[in-house]
Design an enzyme around this catalytic site. Structure first.
Site, PDB file in Angstrom:
ATOM      1  CE1 TYR A 149     -31.027  10.809 102.471  1.00 15.70           C
ATOM      2  CE2 TYR A 149     -32.579   9.599 103.846  1.00 15.70           C
ATOM      3  CZ  TYR A 149     -31.641   9.624 102.823  1.00 15.70           C
ATOM      4  OH  TYR A 149     -31.330   8.464 102.161  1.00 15.70           O
ATOM      5  CE  LYS A 153     -32.408   9.564  99.290  1.00  8.83           C
ATOM      6  NZ  LYS A 153     -31.834   9.051  98.035  1.00  8.83           N
ATOM      7  CB  VAL A 182     -28.113   1.136 103.953  1.00  8.86           C
ATOM      8  CG1 VAL A 182     -27.011   0.322 103.268  1.00  8.86           C
ATOM      9  CG2 VAL A 182     -29.395   1.080 103.127  1.00  8.86           C
ATOM     10  CB  THR A 184     -23.513   3.372 104.748  1.00  6.83           C
ATOM     11  OG1 THR A 184     -24.603   4.263 105.049  1.00  6.83           O
ATOM     12  CG2 THR A 184     -23.957   2.352 103.711  1.00  6.83           C
TER      13      THR A 184
END
Length: 253
Positions: A149, A153, A182, A184
């Site tokens: 990931y 990014k 974050v 989430t």
């Protein structure tokens, strides 16, 4: 740039940050929001509450045909928020295969690229406008638990810099939003501190208004950005040292 009265398209609008973008944009007084998601039914309650402002649209950013159709249909957009993204929470060597890494690249990098390419002429026709790419601080440094990931990014951050340069002549502001962790569903296994999605959105929208190209929402992002300037190798080792603890926490969930 003034957000009031603007026409905004937000990808990944059904997710935690995406829905916060919708709320933040409504509070800023935008004229219309194209809320794009793969599953538009998740946006029905938002549309019901704001039928005159929100237009849900079905859009998978990895489907370039859909992306091109959206750009052809929604010609009034003057702010594009590339929020869609995925993570497979895997390393490079420990992953069972490279399929997850390809999926992350397809969404986070190629999907963002496709949206920028297709909507650049639309933004130009509407006076320049702005593109907001929700990147990540992990575009600058790798967290091995989600190493592939981070690679996607890093590619997205580099893409953002290139798009910024290429669209400068048409007056398009290109903002890179680089929060740390974050709060989430994506980050449920990660230790605090975590920045609230609403804060990420506030910083991102303020960046558009104040024409700031790179922003780092949250204390974690601010701190690590400063540390990367002073001791990049130390930050690399610090994040690498988090890997065993995160893996152990994941096993206990």
């Amino acid at each position: 740039m003034k957000l009031e009265g603007s026409v905004v398209l937000v990808t990944g609008a059904s997710g935690g940050i995406g829905q916060q973008f919708i709320q933040g944009l409504l509070a800023a007084g935008v004229g219309k929001i194209y809320a794009a998601a793969r599953k538009v039914e998740a946006l029905e309650s938002l549309k019901a509450a704001n039928p005159d402002k929100i237009v849900p649209i079905k859009l998978d950013v990895t489907n370039f045909g859909q992306v091109n159709e959206a750009a052809a249909q929604y010609q009034d957009v003057n702010v594009l928020i590339n929020n869609a993204g995925i993570t497979r929470d895997q390393g490079v060597i420990s992953a069972p295969d490279i399929d997850g890494a390809r999926q992350e690249m397809e969404t986070n990098y190629f999907g963002t690229m496709a949206m920028c390419r297709s909507f650049a002429p639309v933004l130009k026709a509407n006076g320049g406008g702005a593109i907001v790419n929700l990147v990540s601080l992990l575009g600058k440094i790798n967290l091995p638990f989600m190493g592939t990931y981070c690679a996607s990014k890093a590619a997205e951050l580099s893409l953002t810099q290139c798009v910024r340069a290429e669209l400068a002549a048409q007056g398009t502001l290109v903002v890179a939003v680089m929060p740390g962790t974050v709060d989430t569903e994506f980050a449920k296994y990660y230790p605090p501190p975590k920045v609230a999605p609403a804060e990420v959105v506030k910083v991102a929208l303020d960046a558009v208004i104040n024409e700031v190209e790179d922003v780092y929402p949250g204390d974690q992002a601010t701190y690590l950005t400063a540390e990367l300037l002073k001791d990049p190798k130390g930050v690399e080792k610090y994040l690498a040292g988090m890997l065993p603890g995160i893996l152990e926490q994941q096993k206990q969930q």
